[in-house]
Each structure stands twice: as C-alpha cells, then as structure tokens.
Write a protein that holds these residues in place. Structure first.
Motif, short mmCIF file in Angstrom:
data_model
loop_
_atom_site.label_atom_id
_atom_site.label_comp_id
_atom_site.label_asym_id
_atom_site.label_seq_id
_atom_site.Cartn_x
_atom_site.Cartn_y
_atom_site.Cartn_z
N TYR A 400 -26.79 83.91 -128.34
CA TYR A 400 -26.09 82.73 -128.36
C TYR A 400 -24.62 82.85 -127.96
O TYR A 400 -23.98 82.07 -127.76
N TYR A 401 -24.45 84.24 -127.65
CA TYR A 401 -22.96 84.72 -127.19
C TYR A 401 -22.78 85.67 -126.28
O TYR A 401 -23.80 86.67 -126.34
N ALA A 402 -21.96 85.68 -125.47
CA ALA A 402 -21.82 86.77 -124.64
C ALA A 402 -20.55 87.14 -124.20
O ALA A 402 -19.45 86.11 -124.08
N PHE A 403 -19.83 88.27 -124.19
CA PHE A 403 -18.66 88.71 -123.75
C PHE A 403 -18.57 89.75 -122.78
O PHE A 403 -19.13 90.82 -122.83
N ASP A 404 -17.88 89.42 -121.55
CA ASP A 404 -17.90 90.39 -120.42
C ASP A 404 -16.75 91.12 -120.44
O ASP A 404 -15.54 90.53 -120.34
N GLU A 410 -15.73 84.92 -122.52
CA GLU A 410 -16.90 84.62 -123.32
C GLU A 410 -17.73 83.40 -123.06
O GLU A 410 -17.02 82.49 -122.68
N LYS A 411 -18.86 83.68 -123.38
CA LYS A 411 -19.86 82.31 -123.10
C LYS A 411 -20.57 82.14 -124.25
O LYS A 411 -21.20 82.95 -124.82
N HIS A 412 -20.83 80.72 -124.48
CA HIS A 412 -21.91 80.37 -125.53
C HIS A 412 -23.05 80.12 -124.97
O HIS A 412 -23.19 79.27 -123.96
#
Length: 454
Positions: A400-404, A410-412
């Motif tokens: 549900y979540y990503a952080f580069d 960040e992305k949902h």
C-alpha cells in the motif's frame, strides 16, 4: 662371604644359542667390592634386528587399525542418533496417517514406503559394519517392519477414494500449469533497476511446513543469501521458534537439502547474543538479526562464528509490525546493499529507512517515511525503494505504500497478492532471484516479483 653372581643381561640375551654360552663367550671376574661378575659377549649376528623391525611395523599397523575402528564406532554412533531421530519423525507421520487415512493420497503412502525401505537398508549397513546383533538393531528392524505394515494397511483404506484422488491430482495439475504460465510471464531481470517499481506479485508458492515439522513454530524466517559468497550461491537458511525469539539458525546446501530437512550446519545462539523478533536475513554469508540486550542490530558471521552488534540510539522498542510483537528492527537487502528498517519516536512511530555500511557495521544515511509501522504487516526494500504491506482480508495482503530513497518521494499503492495463512512474521526481497520470501504461520512461502519496465 658368599659371592653374589651378577649377570649383565641385555634384551637380546634370550636369543643367544646355547652353544655360544659354552664356547668361551662367557667369562667371569671379581669386582672391586669382591663380588663375582659374569661377562657375556654377544656376537654381532646374534641380535635379530630385522625381526624387531618387523614387529615394530606390525605394532604400528595394529595401533592404526584400532584408531580406525574407534573412529568408525564414533561415526556410527552419530549416524545412529540421526537415524533414530528421523525414525521418530517417521513414527509421528505414520501416526498422523493412521488417525486420518482418508485425508491422504497414494503418493503420501508411497513416499513413506520409500523412506522406510531406505531406513531398513541403512540399518542393515550399520549392523553389517559393526558386525553386531545388538537388541537395539533388532528393535529398529521390528519398528520399521511394523510401520511398513501400518502404511500398507492404511493404503487399502485409501483405495476406496481413488476417484477422489484422481480429481485432486487433476486440480493439482491444473494449478501447476497455471503456475508455469505465470512464471513464463514473470521473467526476472537480475540486477536491473531500470524500471518504475513493482507492478505485480505472483501467486504464492507454498513449499512445505518448516524443518521442525511443527505448525506451532509460528515465528521464524527462511530464504537465500542475498549476496552469496563463492561456493554458497545455492545455500538456504531457516530459523523458527514457538515465540518471537531467536535461538538458532539452520543452513542447507541447496533447495533439495532444505526440502529434505538435511542441514549441513546449525548455529545455536549463545547466552548474551539471543535475539528477538523475526525479521532476519542472510547477506554476504552473515546473518543480521535483532539483539535483545542491549537492544541493537546484531550480526553473526557464518564462517568464523563471530558475533557483533551496534546500538541505534533513535530506534524504538515501542513500535512493531501488526502481525507480531518485538519486530522492531527489520533487516532487508536489495540491489543497492544492506538496510535496516525501524520506527522512532522522533518520527512519531513511522518507519525510518537506514542504509548500513557493511564494513563498519554502522548507519550511513537515514530517511524518514510516512508509513506508520504499527499499521504495516511488514516491509522490504527493492532497488532502493521501501515497500510496506498491510492486510486486506484473511486471504489477501497488499503493498500500500512505497518510499524512494533516491528521490525522497512517497507513493500510495494497491498491489494485492494472496496469502497462504492470515499472519506471517518474515517477508523479505532477494535480489539474486527477484523473489519475496515469506514465513507464513510455520510454512515456507515464496512469490515472484514483476517490475514495471515501461
């Protein structure tokens, strides 16, 4: 005064022929103290040096043979212990079959029968090597024969369900075909991070129950070395317990040995180095795990068996993943190296991503993310991006979540994938095969990862 006769004897005196005693080779004289001395002159050819040398060689050979036999006995003792342990496992499996034979298919019985034949051959070999008729071997034979009879009897009960078995095999074959098609679609591009992130996760591959054959071992982890050293590219690791603690690890030469539960090495964690939580991994022939006291990240070199630890002052023991307590530090490895994930009070319980310098075993750099750790089921790193998961329902998980860490963005997301069981305690990505390894309620489970390369 009665003279005392002293014979100056040597070890070779017994070899002197009688005629030499009578031919002047023996002379007598009186010593300074008045005692009578007897001198024996031995001819040079009378001492059988070749015989003594032969006896010495025979003695050495006998000593060597005794050592070999003693080593064999030690080896056989260890083998016997292993056989007895495996036989006990077989006994448990036969008991399970006996309690509910209708739940098993013909293949289960055939596998058991093969293992029993192997045990009988091993016991025969061991008995022949020892040339023994010990009651222990007789009891082993009896137990193996009894187990074989039970398996044969249970199989007759199972024949009434042959039609059901055929249907189940057809279902299994269909699932395997679907899995094969899916694997053809998801072709890993090892080491390549030229993509925009994870696109999808495959269906789970449920390998089997853990090596302890204990469903109660709910807490643990398994997988491969994410940066294997030469000669250990195929090595697998496993560790589990009935609570969220870390007491030991098992190493397997390859996947086949993992399936057969045949570990080539076991590391028992000594007092003072016992861990907690279950988010450990193997990276560069070193196991990284969370240490109890002091609360810190710890590592164990699998070659030297050397331990080390580092305290991270900002890491908090108050925040764990939702599925299990004490999962405060989560180790991960990807194409960019080694990472540790934790939550801090300074970041208000949200996950902090920290890059680990492998040489100094210290933190190089940190990133604060927006993912609350207690809401996440787990998290992992892939190509420098942290992905957090959470539960959708009893059978479904989602990223549900990503952080580069490269862009600090960040992305949902909503990338769902099925779970074998509701809860799991270890989920990590391995860059050597681009798979996710999950320890799911005592079972080994894996997934293939598909990246978006557009």
């Amino acid at each position: 005064m009665v003279p005392i006769l002293l014979l100056l004897l040597s070890p070779a005196l017994a070899w002197i022929p009688v005629e030499d005693w009578e031919s002047g080779n023996v002379t007598a004289s009186v010593g300074d103290a008045g005692q009578c001395l007897c001198h024996v002159y031995l001819p040079e050819t009378s001492f059988p040096a070749d015989r003594v040398q032969h006896m010495q060689q025979v003695s050495k050979d006998l000593i060597l043979e005794v050592e070999i036999q003693m080593n064999k006995m030690t080896s056989y003792e260890g083998m016997l212990e292993v056989y007895l342990k495996d036989l006990l496992d077989l006994t448990v499996r036969v008991a399970m079959l006996e309690s509910s034979p209708d739940n098993y298919i013909k293949l289960d019985f055939e596998l058991l029968r093969i293992e029993l034949r192997e045990f009988e051959a091993l016991v025969s070999q061991l008995k022949g090597s020892l040339n023994s008729s010990s009651p222990l071997f007789d009891s082993l034979y009896t137990e193996i024969r009894n187990m074989t009879l039970i398996v044969n009897q249970l199989e007759t009960y199972d024949k009434s369900n042959l039609e059901v078995i055929r249907i189940e095999f057809a279902k299994l074959q269909k699932k395997l075909e679907e899995c094969q098609k899916e694997q053809e679609i998801i072709k890993p591009d090892i080491g390549n991070c030229n993509h925009t992130g994870i696109l999808s996760i495959s269906k789970p591959t449920v390998v089997q129950l853990n090596a302890h054959l204990a469903a109660s071992y709910q807490y643990g982890g398994w997988g491969k070395d994410s940066k294997p050293v030469r000669g250990y590219e195929s090595m697998y690791f496993y560790g589990a317990y009935s609570s969220a603690n870390v007491y030991d690890f098992y190493l397997y030469t390859n996947y086949e040995k993992l399936i057969l539960r045949s570990a080539f090495k076991q590391h028992d964690i000594p007092n003072g180095w016992v861990g907690t939580g279950n988010n450990y991994i193997v990276h560069g022939n070193t196991i990284y795990y969370q240490k109890n006291s002091p609360f810190s990240m710890s590592k164990l070199n699998l070659t030297s068996s050397r331990y080390d630890y580092r305290v991270i002052p900002a890491a908090s023991e108050k925040f764990s993943y939702s599925y299990s307590a004490s999962q405060n530090m989560d180790f991960s490895a990807d194409e960019n190296g080694l990472w540790v994930l934790y939550a801090s009070e300074g970041n208000k319980g949200k996950i902090v991503v920290a890059k680990i310098d492998e040489k100094s075993f210290g933190v190089e750099e940190e990133w604060n993310t927006g993912a609350f750790k207690q809401l996440a089921g787990n998290a992992f790193m892939a190509c420098g991006v942290m992905y957090a998961t959470r539960s959708v329902d009893l059978n479904t998980e989602e990223i549900y979540y990503a952080f580069d860490t490269k862009t600090n963005q960040e992305k949902h997301l909503s990338i769902s994938f099925p779970k074998f069981q509701e809860k799991y305690t270890n989920l990590h990505y391995n860059p050597t095969d681009q798979k996710l390894y999950m320890y799911n309620s005592g079972y080994y489970v894996s997934y293939s990862v598909r990246f978006n390369k557009q």
